[in-house]
Design a protein around this motif. Structure first.
Motif, PDB file in Angstrom:
ATOM      1  N   LEU B 103       0.856  -1.195   0.000  1.00 54.16           N
ATOM      2  CA  LEU B 103       0.000   0.000   0.000  1.00 54.16           C
ATOM      3  C   LEU B 103       0.882   1.232   0.000  1.00 54.16           C
ATOM      4  O   LEU B 103       1.683   1.438   0.918  1.00 54.16           O
ATOM      5  CB  LEU B 103      -0.945  -0.045   1.197  1.00 54.16           C
ATOM      6  N   MET B 104       0.733   2.021  -1.062  1.00 54.84           N
ATOM      7  CA  MET B 104       1.587   3.192  -1.232  1.00 54.84           C
ATOM      8  C   MET B 104       0.814   4.463  -0.933  1.00 54.84           C
ATOM      9  O   MET B 104      -0.391   4.454  -0.723  1.00 54.84           O
ATOM     10  CB  MET B 104       2.127   3.225  -2.656  1.00 54.84           C
ATOM     11  N   ARG B 105       1.546   5.585  -0.957  1.00 59.19           N
ATOM     12  CA  ARG B 105       0.935   6.902  -0.762  1.00 59.19           C
ATOM     13  C   ARG B 105      -0.239   7.108  -1.736  1.00 59.19           C
ATOM     14  O   ARG B 105      -0.156   6.699  -2.889  1.00 59.19           O
ATOM     15  CB  ARG B 105       2.033   7.946  -0.988  1.00 59.19           C
ATOM     16  N   ASN B 106      -1.325   7.703  -1.252  1.00 65.73           N
ATOM     17  CA  ASN B 106      -2.489   7.961  -2.101  1.00 65.73           C
ATOM     18  C   ASN B 106      -2.090   8.739  -3.357  1.00 65.73           C
ATOM     19  O   ASN B 106      -1.214   9.605  -3.298  1.00 65.73           O
ATOM     20  CB  ASN B 106      -3.542   8.785  -1.344  1.00 65.73           C
ATOM     21  N   ARG B 107      -2.781   8.449  -4.444  1.00 69.99           N
ATOM     22  CA  ARG B 107      -2.464   9.060  -5.743  1.00 69.99           C
ATOM     23  C   ARG B 107      -2.342  10.578  -5.656  1.00 69.99           C
ATOM     24  O   ARG B 107      -1.423  11.171  -6.212  1.00 69.99           O
ATOM     25  CB  ARG B 107      -3.570   8.676  -6.744  1.00 69.99           C
ATOM     26  N   ASP B 108      -3.278  11.225  -4.929  1.00 68.41           N
ATOM     27  CA  ASP B 108      -3.265  12.690  -4.867  1.00 68.41           C
ATOM     28  C   ASP B 108      -2.519  13.220  -3.643  1.00 68.41           C
ATOM     29  O   ASP B 108      -2.637  14.413  -3.319  1.00 68.41           O
ATOM     30  CB  ASP B 108      -4.703  13.216  -4.899  1.00 68.41           C
ATOM     31  N   LEU B 109      -1.804  12.336  -2.967  1.00 72.44           N
ATOM     32  CA  LEU B 109      -0.917  12.680  -1.848  1.00 72.44           C
ATOM     33  C   LEU B 109      -1.636  13.233  -0.625  1.00 72.44           C
ATOM     34  O   LEU B 109      -1.007  13.732   0.300  1.00 72.44           O
ATOM     35  CB  LEU B 109       0.168  13.687  -2.297  1.00 72.44           C
TER      36      LEU B 109
END
Lengths: 80, 230
Positions: B103-109
């Protein structure tokens, strides 16, 4: 002995933070930036005296904790 | 049904999920401290709750994955005990390798805290038997790193083996890019392990499992577990 671990996202893994950095650089006028990728650096101070043994130990650390090899790669520098 | 909730420093949904479990099963879960590797005997379910374990240091879930209690969780999972990871719990389960991907940082940060719609993609699980196939439910999300990624082989395995449990969708149940809050691969919100006994999901069913909190769409998940595991 000091070791430095560079952890970066694997090629092909989307890096939203890197993308935001590239966009910010463009808005500052740095038009030549084609891409930015963000990673992290971890500095370790080790009690090892043998560089190869240190490298092997740090490699083990990377695989177990310092990098998530599903999405990240790592590079180790050992400074005797 | 005997359940346990793992409590890490920084867990903040452990009590919420304990309330949901007690409301549904009539039995409070054991609150299990992270430093104790020996989980209670005869467990039917272990919950790895939401929160910010160890301050999200290094990577979300990376520290918790190496906590003593996770040794017990891994052993329990190997024995076939059901494991539910919610939000940070999902991140922890990915970091331990009990679930594939990351799980990575959300697309819109941005940190996202809102209700989203989910489509129930499979009811052939211990966790979703009380939903209807394709049912659209409303569940809150609250995360900064919920952007699910996996390699192509994993993506194919998840699809072929019917292991995608929830997908982000619009209120009508359409899985669209606009309905994807965080950039997750194929709008994936929750997945199962190969053995189908481990579920990880980013949304918080325990936060919408009581009418006093504004909805009950999360409740069937706990009711499903009660029926499947009793």
């Amino acid at each position: 002995m000091k070791a430095r671990v560079h952890v970066t996202l694997k090629p092909g893994v989307l890096d939203p933070q890197g993308k935001a950095i590239a966009n910010a650089l463009h808005s500052l006028g740095f038009d030549g930036v084609k891409e930015a990728r963000q990673g992290k650096v971890i500095d370790l101070d080790l009690d090892d005296t043998d560089a190869e043994a240190a490298r092997a130990r740090v490699d083990d650390m990377c695989r177990q904790l310092l990098a998530n090899t599903v999405i990240e790669t790592y590079r180790i520098e050992v400074d005797p | 049904m005997k359940s346990a909730v793992i409590v890490f420093p920084g867990s903040n949904c452990d009590r919420d999920v304990a309330v949901s479990l007690e409301q549904t099963t009539g039995r409070p879960p054991v609150m299990h401290w992270h430093a104790d590797p020996a989980l209670p005997e005869d467990l039917d379910l272990v919950v790895v709750p939401g929160g910010f374990s160890y301050g999200d240091y290094l990577r979300c879930g990376a520290m918790a994955a190496h906590a003593a209690a996770m040794t017990g969780v891994r052993k329990a999972a190997e024995r076939g005990v059901a494991v539910l990871g919610i939000c940070n719990g999902f991140q922890v389960l990915c970091e331990t390798g009990l679930l594939p991907g990351a799980l990575m940082r959300n697309r819109d940060l941005r940190f996202l805290c809102k209700d989203v719609h989910l489509r129930v993609e499979t009811t052939d699980t211990l966790f979703t038997g009380h939903y209807a196939p394709g049912q659209v439910i409303r569940i809150p999300i609250a995360h900064h790193d919920g952007n699910y990624v996996a390699d192509l082989a994993t993506q194919c395995a998840l699809e072929d083996e019917d292991r995608v449990v929830f997908r982000y969708c619009d209120p009508a149940g359409k899985v669209t890019e606009d309905a994807n809050p965080n950039g997750s691969l194929d709008n994936i919100a929750g997945i199962l392990s190969e053995e189908r006994t481990v579920l990880g999901l980013m949304p918080h069913p325990e936060r919408l499992a009581d009418p006093r909190l504004g909805g009950t769409d999360g409740r069937p998940l706990f009711a499903s577990l009660l029926e499947a595991l009793s």
